[in-house]
Design a protein around this motif. Structure first.
Motif, mmCIF file in Angstrom:
data_model
loop_
_atom_site.group_PDB
_atom_site.id
_atom_site.type_symbol
_atom_site.label_atom_id
_atom_site.label_comp_id
_atom_site.label_asym_id
_atom_site.label_seq_id
_atom_site.Cartn_x
_atom_site.Cartn_y
_atom_site.Cartn_z
ATOM 1 N N HIS A 4 73.796 35.602 38.201
ATOM 2 C CA HIS A 4 72.640 34.753 37.489
ATOM 3 C C HIS A 4 73.866 35.116 35.994
ATOM 4 C CE1 HIS A 4 69.544 35.952 39.806
ATOM 5 N NE2 HIS A 4 68.453 36.017 38.810
ATOM 6 N N LEU A 13 73.781 35.539 31.442
ATOM 7 C CA LEU A 13 73.019 36.217 30.682
ATOM 8 C C LEU A 13 73.181 35.186 29.079
ATOM 9 C CD1 LEU A 13 73.519 40.328 30.339
ATOM 10 C CD2 LEU A 13 71.458 39.281 30.430
ATOM 11 N N VAL A 69 69.106 47.328 33.803
ATOM 12 C CA VAL A 69 70.264 46.805 32.668
ATOM 13 C C VAL A 69 70.723 48.215 31.974
ATOM 14 C CG1 VAL A 69 68.246 46.365 31.136
ATOM 15 C CG2 VAL A 69 70.471 45.421 30.713
ATOM 16 N N VAL A 116 73.312 44.147 34.298
ATOM 17 C CA VAL A 116 72.479 44.114 35.368
ATOM 18 C C VAL A 116 72.225 43.912 36.703
ATOM 19 C CG1 VAL A 116 70.354 42.882 35.142
ATOM 20 C CG2 VAL A 116 71.339 42.338 33.204
ATOM 21 N N ALA A 156 74.344 40.249 36.673
ATOM 22 C CA ALA A 156 75.079 39.962 35.179
ATOM 23 C C ALA A 156 76.088 40.392 34.755
ATOM 24 C CB ALA A 156 73.839 39.060 35.479
ATOM 25 N N LEU A 181 67.847 36.446 30.969
ATOM 26 C CA LEU A 181 68.824 35.936 32.537
ATOM 27 C C LEU A 181 68.617 35.261 33.369
ATOM 28 C CD1 LEU A 181 70.215 38.256 34.205
ATOM 29 C CD2 LEU A 181 68.179 39.116 34.411
#
Lengths: 448, 197
Positions: free
Chosen positions: A14, A16, A352, A362, A398, A444
């Motif tokens: 992922h 951010l 997170v 994350v 992430a 996200l």
């Protein structure tokens, strides 16, 4: 220690993305941001002795709560379940806690959580409400702590307010009626500043984290609150624990996280799910030791069964209220400096974390891959008993550097997304609060 | 403020006048601020709008030039801090020493955060002012250095009877922030920093 540090770290799945910086930012350090339990609002505790209430639909400042505290406001918490008014508690370095109220107009007062959630088409109305000139009024002050209040938190029902301080104590206050608070407990178990307090989402169980490197849990036994568990020493962080937060209710979260798909689960995995239901929400902590850790409660099934069978009146308890909280996992170590804040999504089960190094990381939990031949790795009985339970692992999904330029991040949390760009009812954003006075909102998204 | 300085510098002929002039201008600045004790103290700590507060404005230009700050420059920033007890500088008392200053550059190409570690050597092993000295060093560096620096101040190992406890306090951001709002303590720190060049 059993929790494995050697979690494989695949490439983050992922990314951010910066969605907004709440406007205008504070020109002093911001310490913590509390999302409103139902409305699209976030309240930020600032070093300039104010709380700033921002809209999460327009990302602008709606109210500045000021004039009460003599020093930095360190912590802020919305009282849940209020009708017709919004209630904020503020904890300050001036050793006092403040209660602030803002009465809603009658129309707004009737808006429940559901309507807010479905309110995608009514931004116009929201804007009007936001322009309401009535401000937050100082309501009452809670005196008792001897030095800086570091954190405060309302219990999920709004019945209790917990505060903690450098004076090493945790206080539990009960609001008997509006502005009439009674001290129901003063807990002095810690040997150092108490940095953070957090309530269990479903039980009257309170956790506190401290400068003495430990985490302690408390509940009511008869008429008194007492410590029921201790996480420290050899199996603890070994350094200041900055933040503590419970997982969401298991019944809800297990329908949404990696457990949701029951297809092809092994017996051991099914057993893990059952055990997790018995244990209830886990606890996440973060520390000066640069780690984020997960703790779980050992189910008390046996003790309770025994006591039921003895027929002894509950006043003479044959079993202790003590709970056993054990290490469940250490998250992949991504931080290079103190981790100040960790937040557990109640919608996806993701975690997170953020801290002094300015990074936002994350993580998500997933089933540990099974042995190549498809049999469970622990069937041969050669593994340690502790690691046998490690059916899951946490991976980084992430990671973003320099989220607040070169500044430290003091707090991070998940918030339901409320702006026009929202993709679904359940979409969440991450809100980070930094030394630069900025509160930033991040989405996200799955990397393409 | 900037103007005052430009005017003031050429008129200082006698170097011994410098400390008193600087002290005077610091006090004046505070009065002019006019928004109370804490307003002045709090923003001085790691703030975006004015991170190069006061005498350290010379380091402005370093903000963009990462290589420019070395151990010697850190030493120069803190060696002129006065000891809280003696009318001597931390440099002349060997409380701060150049070999005990370590700069660690960013550990990742994605990060711009550098770390400064300063180990201070208290004059006597039970010196109760070790915490105050350490705090003075931390405050001085956080005010003078660009915010991309994380400042770690520790008591040099084995030189103090309670070094672990002191280190823990000095490393605790929240405690340091609260200390900066303590008027009495900040009075002491201000006095220590008033001799900084």
């Amino acid at each position: 220690m059993s929790p494995s540090l050697t979690t494989p770290s695949p490439a983050p799945t992922h990314t951010l993305h910066a969605l907004a910086t709440l406007n205008p930012p504070s020109n002093s350090r911001t310490w913590q941001s509390a999302p409103h339990p139902t409305q699209p609002l976030v309240a930020t505790a600032c070093a300039d002795r104010t709380v700033r209430v921002y809209s999460l639909t327009s990302f602008t400042l709606l109210h500045t709560v000021s004039g009460g505290h003599k020093r930095s406001i360190r912590s802020v918490s919305w009282k849940p379940g209020t009708r017709g008014q919004n209630v904020l508690a503020t904890g300050s370095f001036d050793a006092s806690a403040g209660i602030w109220r803002r009465h809603e107009s009658s129309r707004q007062g009737t808006i429940g959580a559901d309507e807010i959630e479905q309110g995608g088409g009514s931004e116009g109305e929201d804007e009007k409400e936001e322009e309401d000139e009535e401000d937050y009024q100082f309501s009452c002050i809670l005196d008792g702590h001897e030095s800086e209040i570091k954190s405060l938190s309302w219990s999920p029902t709004g019945q209790y307010l917990a505060t903690c301080s450098r004076d090493k104590s945790v206080w539990i206050w009960e609001e008997i009626e509006d502005d009439n608070f009674e001290t129901v407990a003063v807990l002095s178990e810690h040997e150092g500043d108490v940095k953070c307090v957090a309530w269990h989402p479903e039980e009257d169980l309170l956790a506190s984290a401290s400068y003495d490197d430990t985490v302690r849990l408390y509940r009511e036994d008869g008429d008194d609150w007492c410590q029921v568990a201790y996480i420290g020493g050899e199996r603890g962080h070994g350094m200041t624990v900055w933040w503590v937060e419970f997982e969401g209710p298991v019944a809800t979260i297990q329908e949404k996280d990696f457990r949701a798909s029951k297809e092809g689960l092994s017996d051991a995995q099914k057993e893990w799910i059952q055990e997790a239901q018995k244990s209830g929400p886990r606890l996440a902590t973060c520390s000066d030791d640069c780690t984020v850790r997960i703790w779980r409660r050992t189910p008390k099934e046996t003790a309770e069964t025994e006591s039921r069978n003895t027929g002894v009146p509950s006043i003479i308890r044959s079993f202790s209220v003590d709970e056993d909280w054990v290490a469940d996992a250490i998250l992949p170590r991504q931080h290079e400096r103190a981790v100040y804040s960790v937040s557990w999504s109640r919608r996806t089960g993701m975690i997170v974390s953020a801290g002094s190094d300015g990074k936002v990381v994350v993580y998500k939990e997933r089933w540990k891959s099974q042995a190549p031949n498809g049999t469970e790795a622990d069937v041969d009985g050669q593994k340690e008993v502790e690691s046998e339970r490690q059916k899951t692992e946490w991976v980084v999904v992430a990671e973003l550097f320099s989220t607040h330029d070169v500044f430290e991040i003091n707090h991070v949390c998940w918030v339901r997304r409320a702006d026009k760009g929202r993709k679904s009812e359940d979409e969440e954003v991450i809100v980070s609060t930094g030394d630069d006075g900025e509160v930033k909102v991040w989405t996200l998204e799955e990397s393409s | 403020m900037e103007l005052d300085k430009d005017n003031a510098n050429p008129t200082i002929l006698n170097p011994s006048d410098l400390p008193s002039r600087r002290q005077e201008s610091l006090v004046k600045k505070r009065d002019d601020g006019g928004s109370g004790l804490f307003d002045n103290l709090v923003p001085a700590y790691n703030y975006l709008n004015d991170p190069f507060d006061g005498p350290s404005s010379s380091s402005d230009s370093d903000y963009d030039v990462v290589e420019n700050i070395d151990e010697q420059e850190i030493y120069d920033l803190i060696s002129s801090i006065s000891d809280p007890e003696h009318p001597l500088s931390l440099g002349s008392l060997a409380v701060v020493n150049l070999p005990d200053i370590h700069i660690q550059p960013p550990t990742s190409p994605f990060s711009s955060v550098s770390t400064v570690l300063v180990e201070v050597t208290p004059t006597i092993t039970h010196c109760s002012l070790a915490t105050v000295i350490g705090l003075g060093v931390r405050v001085r560096l956080e005010q003078a250095l660009p915010p991309r620096f994380r400042v770690d101040v520790r008591i040099k190992k084995g030189t103090h009877s309670t070094d672990e406890a002191v280190n823990k306090q000095l490393g605790d951001k929240e405690r340091v922030a609260a200390a900066l709002e303590n008027g009495t303590l900040m009075g002491v720190i201000r006095k220590m920093l008033s001799t900084c060049k």
